[in-house]
Design a protein around this motif. Structure first.
Motif, mmCIF file in Angstrom:
data_model
loop_
_atom_site.group_PDB
_atom_site.id
_atom_site.type_symbol
_atom_site.label_atom_id
_atom_site.label_comp_id
_atom_site.label_asym_id
_atom_site.label_seq_id
_atom_site.Cartn_x
_atom_site.Cartn_y
_atom_site.Cartn_z
ATOM 1 N N PRO A 1 14.470 -15.335 83.114
ATOM 2 C CA PRO A 1 15.691 -14.961 83.844
ATOM 3 C C PRO A 1 16.322 -16.143 84.555
ATOM 4 O O PRO A 1 17.556 -16.251 84.619
ATOM 5 N N ALA A 2 15.490 -17.030 85.103
ATOM 6 C CA ALA A 2 16.022 -18.192 85.820
ATOM 7 C C ALA A 2 16.807 -19.096 84.892
ATOM 8 O O ALA A 2 17.899 -19.572 85.239
ATOM 9 N N ARG A 3 16.277 -19.363 83.719
ATOM 10 C CA ARG A 3 16.948 -20.258 82.776
ATOM 11 C C ARG A 3 18.283 -19.677 82.327
ATOM 12 O O ARG A 3 19.282 -20.389 82.221
ATOM 13 N N HIS A 4 18.299 -18.385 82.032
ATOM 14 C CA HIS A 4 19.557 -17.762 81.617
ATOM 15 C C HIS A 4 20.558 -17.733 82.765
ATOM 16 O O HIS A 4 21.767 -17.884 82.534
ATOM 17 N N ASP A 5 20.068 -17.552 83.975
ATOM 18 C CA ASP A 5 20.974 -17.561 85.121
ATOM 19 C C ASP A 5 21.587 -18.951 85.304
ATOM 20 O O ASP A 5 22.791 -19.058 85.584
ATOM 21 N N VAL A 6 20.804 -19.991 85.157
ATOM 22 C CA VAL A 6 21.345 -21.349 85.262
ATOM 23 C C VAL A 6 22.425 -21.565 84.210
ATOM 24 O O VAL A 6 23.513 -22.081 84.503
ATOM 25 N N SER A 7 22.152 -21.156 82.984
ATOM 26 C CA SER A 7 23.128 -21.325 81.914
ATOM 27 C C SER A 7 24.421 -20.576 82.220
ATOM 28 O O SER A 7 25.526 -21.111 82.033
ATOM 29 N N ARG A 8 24.295 -19.357 82.694
ATOM 30 C CA ARG A 8 25.485 -18.560 82.985
ATOM 31 C C ARG A 8 26.301 -19.184 84.121
ATOM 32 O O ARG A 8 27.538 -19.218 84.057
ATOM 33 N N ARG A 9 25.631 -19.691 85.141
ATOM 34 C CA ARG A 9 26.337 -20.318 86.253
ATOM 35 C C ARG A 9 27.035 -21.603 85.819
ATOM 36 O O ARG A 9 28.188 -21.859 86.210
ATOM 37 N N VAL A 10 26.351 -22.417 85.018
ATOM 38 C CA VAL A 10 26.960 -23.670 84.567
ATOM 39 C C VAL A 10 28.156 -23.388 83.667
ATOM 40 O O VAL A 10 29.210 -24.018 83.789
ATOM 41 N N ASP A 11 28.009 -22.437 82.749
ATOM 42 C CA ASP A 11 29.132 -22.118 81.861
ATOM 43 C C ASP A 11 30.318 -21.561 82.640
ATOM 44 O O ASP A 11 31.480 -21.902 82.357
ATOM 45 N N CYS A 12 30.050 -20.700 83.621
ATOM 46 C CA CYS A 12 31.149 -20.159 84.427
ATOM 47 C C CYS A 12 31.835 -21.266 85.223
ATOM 48 O O CYS A 12 33.064 -21.242 85.404
ATOM 49 N N SER A 13 31.067 -22.237 85.678
ATOM 50 C CA SER A 13 31.656 -23.368 86.399
ATOM 51 C C SER A 13 32.526 -24.208 85.476
ATOM 52 O O SER A 13 33.612 -24.666 85.860
ATOM 53 N N PHE A 14 32.054 -24.430 84.248
ATOM 54 C CA PHE A 14 32.832 -25.201 83.283
ATOM 55 C C PHE A 14 34.142 -24.475 82.957
ATOM 56 O O PHE A 14 35.225 -25.081 82.930
ATOM 57 N N LEU A 15 34.056 -23.174 82.733
ATOM 58 C CA LEU A 15 35.255 -22.393 82.426
ATOM 59 C C LEU A 15 36.201 -22.351 83.622
ATOM 60 O O LEU A 15 37.433 -22.359 83.452
ATOM 61 N N ALA A 16 35.642 -22.305 84.819
ATOM 62 C CA ALA A 16 36.489 -22.267 86.025
ATOM 63 C C ALA A 16 37.346 -23.519 86.124
ATOM 64 O O ALA A 16 38.515 -23.454 86.541
ATOM 65 N N ARG A 17 36.783 -24.656 85.733
ATOM 66 C CA ARG A 17 37.570 -25.890 85.761
ATOM 67 C C ARG A 17 38.722 -25.811 84.768
ATOM 68 O O ARG A 17 39.854 -26.224 85.076
ATOM 69 N N LEU A 18 38.467 -25.266 83.587
ATOM 70 C CA LEU A 18 39.529 -25.139 82.588
ATOM 71 C C LEU A 18 40.650 -24.218 83.092
ATOM 72 O O LEU A 18 41.831 -24.471 82.854
#
Length: 466
Positions: free
Chosen positions: A420-437
């Motif tokens: 769960p931790a690894r998937h949560d990190v991935s989801r947070r990083v991807d959401c941050s990347f998309l937020a910049r776009l």
């Protein structure tokens, strides 16, 4: 200990967007399409014995850092190949982790373990020499309860599907036991043929003999050998496998004429292959595996570029997968061309490419996957399964390959509670990347929200045929 805005951008505008996007994906089920957890955990559903057995002994991310600071693996309870003495004092092993917790500052391992301590076991203080026994006792008390057994945690983690990885010589008895138990959790296998396709794998000739025994095929002939592999692939499919996995040293492929392939096979099965002939055989077998995947529908994963078992002493004493695998440079454009000339344009074939060589992201992998219908780029892998590694991946892959020539996230872990931790990190990083776009007006927020769900859930489910 876990800040709600961890890994989100520091810029207030982007952070607000990232929060909203994360709200769309935080509770989605977890698709774990590739990993190395032990299927016997779910077959037997026995309580994990103690905190050290859950968090230290099976996790090479944890014990490799401790080993790098001079702590012998014997003191960490890692079993030796020769049955030699190793520590059986789980509390002492845990204290070693706790007293050296500072070594993990700023690492993904610290983030994963902290997430598991807090969200799974309710630990709210930092691990240290002073807190070691209190935290050990708290986790140990939890592990005695039925709600902390493997199947209960599987359901609590909201795992929709979990893939383990087995050798072609594995009986899959644990997968059979899971199926016969009536439990509804979906734990499937994946086909990892390295022991019988890599002439430099320890026991290769004996492995061929065992492959013959369990399939009834004549593995002293090229046709019999290929038939035996095809037979085992179908057996794995019968236990839910949707993918194969290939951990070759390089991405080299070959497409030899039949007579040359037969001659090469005779050389390797006799044990007389040179290093160059062994590499050529592995290259040929990647192409053969792609051909079989087109026939039986299994998704093909290629994980090249690891100098495995780099520490000879450690390998001889403890065996494989003890934290001594080191990334090396990998070439793809020329290496994959023989395979792609035959199968790269097949829409019904999926080959997922991974790398430990980040230089290849924008130079090779993104252009290849952005062109060939059969290719996809796997997520940031192993040493790059980290917040910064994921960010670099998105920045270097997306402009050429887009998002839809990637396959979402997989955790590739042996440490069950880190999933769960690894998937949560991935989801947070991807959401941050998309937020910049979104903040830079390169994408509308409704597009980003839909894409966040794809990256967290739908792409992996589709790519791995789950």
């Amino acid at each position: 200990m876990l800040h709600p805005d961890r890994l989100f951008p520091s810029d207030p505008t982007q952070r607000a967007i990232a929060r909203r996007l994360y709200g769309e994906v935080s509770a989605l089920p977890i698709i774990s399409p590739h990993g190395h957890t032990d299927p016997s955990w779910f077959a037997k559903d026995e309580a994990f014995p103690d905190p050290a057995s859950l968090f230290v002994k099976p996790d090479h991310y944890a014990f490799r850092m401790l080993y790098s600071q001079g702590i012998p693996l014997e003191q960490l309870g890692v079993p030796r190949k020769d049955g030699g003495e190793t520590s059986t004092d789980s509390r002492a092993i845990w204290r070693l982790l706790a007293s050296n917790w500072h070594l993990f500052r700023g690492t993904p391992t610290s983030m994963w373990l902290t997430h598991a301590f807090e969200t799974v076991f309710g630990v709210t203080e930092r691990l240290s020499a002073a807190s070691a026994d209190r935290i050990y006792d708290q986790i140990e008390e939890c592990l005695r309860k039925p709600e902390f057994r493997p199947r209960a945690l599987f359901e609590r983690f909201n795992l929709e599907v979990l893939a383990t990885t087995e050798s072609p010589l594995d009986t899959l008895e644990h997968h059979k036991a899971i199926r016969e138990s009536g439990w509804k959790g979906r734990v499937i296998t994946a086909f990892r043929p390295d022991p019988v396709v890599d002439p430099e794998f320890e026991g290769f000739r004996e492995n061929l003999a065992e492959l013959a025994r369990i399939t009834g095929k004549d593995t002293t002939t090229w046709d019999g050998y290929l038939a035996a592999l095809a037979d085992r692939r179908l057996y794995f499919k019968s236990y839910g496998a949707t993918s194969t996995d290939h951990g070759h040293p390089t991405a080299a492929t070959a497409d030899l004429p039949r007579a040359e392939a037969e001659t090469l096979f005779d050389i390797v099965r006799r044990g007389s292959a040179t290093a160059e002939e062994a590499e050529l055989f592995r290259a040929q077998m990647l192409t053969e595996m792609a051909r079989m995947s087109l026939e039986d529908g299994l998704v093909m994963q290629i994980h090249p570029g690891s100098f495995r078992n780099h520490n000879t002493m450690l390998f001889e004493r403890f065996g494989r997968d003890k934290g001594a695998d080191i990334p090396s440079g990998t070439e793809y454009v020329r290496a994959l061309k023989p395979l792609l000339d035959r199968f790269g344009n097949e829409r019904d074939l999926t080959i997922i490419l991974f790398t430990l060589d980040e230089d290849s992201y924008s130079r090779e992998l993104a252009p290849l996957a952005g062109h060939y219908p059969a290719l996809r780029v796997g997520p940031a892998w192993w040493f790059h399964d980290s917040p910064e590694g994921m960010r670099r991946y998105r920045e270097m892959i997306t402009e050429t390959a887009g998002f839809y020539n990637t396959v979402g996230f997989n955790d590739d872990t042996r440490a069950f509670c880190s999933i769960p931790a690894r998937h949560d990190v991935s989801r947070r990083v991807d959401c941050s990347f998309l937020a910049r776009l979104v903040a830079e007006h390169r994408m509308e927020e409704d597009e980003a929200a839909d894409l966040a769900v794809d990256l967290a859930y739908r792409l992996a489910k589709t790519a791995y045929k789950l």
